[in-house]
Design an enzyme around this catalytic site. Structure first.
Site, PDB file in Angstrom:
ATOM      1  CB  CYS A  11      19.522 -58.858  -2.226  1.00 37.24           C
ATOM      2  SG  CYS A  11      19.113 -57.429  -3.268  1.00 37.24           S
ATOM      3  CG  HIS A  69      18.600 -62.482  -5.440  1.00 45.84           C
ATOM      4  ND1 HIS A  69      17.786 -62.395  -4.324  1.00 45.84           N
ATOM      5  CD2 HIS A  69      18.799 -61.210  -5.858  1.00 45.84           C
ATOM      6  CE1 HIS A  69      17.497 -61.127  -4.085  1.00 45.84           C
ATOM      7  NE2 HIS A  69      18.101 -60.380  -5.001  1.00 45.84           N
ATOM      8  CD  GLU A 120      17.517 -65.815  -3.236  1.00 45.35           C
ATOM      9  OE1 GLU A 120      16.980 -64.697  -3.313  1.00 45.35           O
ATOM     10  OE2 GLU A 120      18.760 -65.977  -3.093  1.00 45.35           O
TER      11      GLU A 120
END
Length: 227
Positions: free
Chosen positions: A86, A194, A196
């Protein structure tokens, strides 16, 4: 394997990244402030999402001048895995570590929801855990994720297999549905979604964990000790 999680003023996904590495991948990770100038002690570098320096000027435009970015460039030249997610992707673009630029989303609205990605290249150090053309669910959260490059750059990305992820249903207007790309050497990956935030079923998907496992497996295979 030891990871550096770079923290800029305004980073807000650093804790998510730290959790993914320490608690889900089970590897060492350390927060590294943007004033750091030496990353030699780390095996991999992570640039998390957020709003570095408030996204003033352009997203990532100020962060690229941080002291730590010279060390990130040195790590990239040394072949270490560099992952920018991002805002981290935006910083890599502004720093010239990846080609292209980011524009505001086509609908001019912030987008925050899970999306389906298609794995376009499963032969990078970030994607060997996936199957070619595998569809995975990873969330996005951005207002300026509309990736753009000129026709010549797009041709190079395609010919060099640098397009790693594409959106199945493009949410932001990115050229050629691009969601993530690598540099020519294949050790720097920038992506808007994302991973994560997709490392445990409780989060709605664990498809992102395979990306971190791929990095770890590649590192272990390249650091095998022989007697």
């Amino acid at each position: 394997m030891r990871f550096a999680c770079i923290v800029f003023p305004g980073s807000n996904c650093d804790v998510d990244m730290y959790h993914a590495i320490r608690d889900e991948l089970g590897e060492e990770v350390e927060y590294v402030w943007h004033t750091e100038t030496d990353l030699d002690r780390f095996d991999g570098i992570l640039l998390p999402g957020g709003f570095s320096y408030g996204d003033y000027l352009r997203c990532g435009a100020i962060a690229r001048f941080s002291n730590v970015m010279e060390a990130v460039k040195e790590a990239a030249q040394a072949g270490k895995p560099i992952l920018g997610v991002c805002n981290g992707f935006q910083v890599l673009l502004e720093a010239g570590l990846l080609p292209g630029a980011m524009r505001r989303n086509q609908n001019l609205k912030f987008i925050c929801r899970p999306v389906t990605l298609v794995v376009e290249n499963n032969e990078t150090m970030f994607t060997t855990g996936y199957d070619q053309k595998q569809e995975i669910t990873i969330p996005v959260a951005h207002g300026e994720g509309n990736y753009y490059c000129d026709a010549e750059t797009l041709k190079c990305l395609e010919e060099n297999s640098q397009i790693v992820f594409k959106y199945k249903n493009n949410p932001n207007g990115s050229i050629s549905d691009i969601a993530g790309i690598t540099n020519e050497q294949g050790n720097v990956l920038g992506m808007m979604p994302h991973p994560e935030r997709a490392v445990d079923p409780l989060l709605g998907s664990k498809d992102g964990l395979l990306l971190f496992k791929s990095i770890l497996r590649n590192w272990r295979e390249s650091h095998v000790l022989t007697t």
